[in-house]
Write a protein that holds these residues in place. Structure first.
Motif, PDB file in Angstrom:
ATOM      1  N   LEU A  39      -3.186  -0.434  -8.593  1.00 33.34           N
ATOM      2  CA  LEU A  39      -4.558   0.058  -8.449  1.00 33.34           C
ATOM      3  C   LEU A  39      -4.555   1.525  -8.019  1.00 33.34           C
ATOM      4  O   LEU A  39      -4.005   1.861  -6.959  1.00 33.34           O
TER       5      LEU A  39
ATOM      6  N   THR B 128      -6.786   4.029  -6.599  1.00 28.02           N
ATOM      7  CA  THR B 128      -8.113   4.108  -5.972  1.00 28.02           C
ATOM      8  C   THR B 128      -8.711   5.514  -6.075  1.00 28.02           C
ATOM      9  O   THR B 128      -9.931   5.672  -6.056  1.00 28.02           O
TER      10      THR B 128
ATOM     11  N   GLN C 164      -5.429   3.093   2.080  1.00 32.92           N
ATOM     12  CA  GLN C 164      -5.149   1.711   1.662  1.00 32.92           C
ATOM     13  C   GLN C 164      -4.484   0.894   2.780  1.00 32.92           C
ATOM     14  O   GLN C 164      -4.828  -0.256   3.012  1.00 32.92           O
TER      15      GLN C 164
ATOM     16  N   THR D  92       0.841  -1.199   0.000  1.00 31.88           N
ATOM     17  CA  THR D  92       0.000   0.000   0.000  1.00 31.88           C
ATOM     18  C   THR D  92       0.878   1.251   0.000  1.00 31.88           C
ATOM     19  O   THR D  92       1.899   1.293   0.685  1.00 31.88           O
TER      20      THR D  92
ATOM     21  N   GLN E  78     -12.451  -2.556  -3.750  1.00 38.01           N
ATOM     22  CA  GLN E  78     -10.978  -2.621  -3.717  1.00 38.01           C
ATOM     23  C   GLN E  78     -10.507  -3.921  -3.060  1.00 38.01           C
ATOM     24  O   GLN E  78      -9.570  -4.564  -3.538  1.00 38.01           O
TER      25      GLN E  78
ATOM     26  N   THR F 294      -1.205  -0.828  -4.406  1.00 41.05           N
ATOM     27  CA  THR F 294      -2.412  -0.013  -4.416  1.00 41.05           C
ATOM     28  C   THR F 294      -2.134   1.322  -3.740  1.00 41.05           C
ATOM     29  O   THR F 294      -1.428   1.381  -2.731  1.00 41.05           O
TER      30      THR F 294
END
Ligand code: DC
Length: 223
Positions: free
Chosen positions: A29, A31, A129, A4, A112, A124
């Motif tokens: 990812l 977000t 996260q 993260t 997620q 991510t």
């Protein structure tokens, strides 16, 4: 392996996350792009941004797909690409407001986590996260930089699309958006427990990615 990367706008986290994922050969990812897509969907649906239930309903029914590659994240809303539209200053403002709504967060957090489950490994990035979405992540990082440096990075990015933009305008937007993101009641921007913090003010992106890869390499090897 879940990694993260959280931090404020302009901390370098998006570019670093993309390049780190590419180097490690895992998915990435973005977000923030998911929150931005919901903000655009709400505008298009003509929903009052203050109506939390209506905005939550928009989040629930929106089909959001991301193709996150090493150079950029492509975003599709209900089957149509919206990669550029979600980056406007207006959508940035609206996204910051909408990301306070608990129902919207619950919906996107669930999506997620599902993406994490489906993919198994990913880098991510966002604001929550390491704190909320993946509290048991293998590696957690928090990237930061001074407001002036962060505003300068955003200004350089945005000026290509908006030649009339003023640096002071970007700086004040960044400071007010960070204030809102850090003080909201639900999932505020904070350094997650167990996260390693890095100030990127005087670092190039390449140096940030090297630093992250080194931390992962060292700890990964000693586990
Ligand atoms: O990272 P970004 O600038 O694309 O994020 C846009 C907005 O969405 C920002 O105001 C914070 C919010 N956001 C959030 O609340 N939680 C996330 N995981 C990602 C973004």
């Amino acid at each position: 392996m879940i990694i993260t990367i959280d931090g404020p706008a302009g901390s370098g986290k998006s570019t670093a996350a993309r390049q780190l994922a590419d180097r490690l050969g895992v998915a990435y990812l973005d977000t923030g792009a998911m929150y931005r897509a919901v903000a655009l969907a709400a505008v298009r649906a003509g929903v009052d941004p203050a109506d939390a239930d209506a905005v939550t309903a928009v989040a629930r029914r929106s089909d959001i797909r991301l193709i996150c590659g090493p150079r950029a994240a492509r975003v599709f809303l209900d089957g149509v690409e919206v990669s550029d539209q979600i980056r406007s200053a207006d959508i940035s403002e609206r996204t910051s407001l909408l990301s306070r709504i608990a129902g919207v967060r619950a919906e996107l957090v669930a999506r997620q986590r599902q993406i994490g489950k489906d993919l198994g490994s990913l880098v991510t990035e966002g604001r929550d996260q390491g704190s909320v979405v993946f509290p048991d992540a293998d590696f957690k990082f928090f990237l930061d930089a001074s407001p002036e440096v962060r505003a300068r990075r955003r200004f350089d990015e945005m000026r290509a699309h908006d030649p009339g933009l003023r640096f002071e305008q970007v700086l004040s937007q960044i400071v007010s958006r960070d204030g809102a993101d850090s003080t909201r009641a639900v999932a505020p921007l904070l350094v997650p427990e167990g996260a390693t913090r890095l100030d990127t003010s005087d670092m190039t992106i390449a140096a940030v990615v090297d630093w992250l890869a080194q931390r992962i390499g060292k700890k990964g090897a000693s586990r």
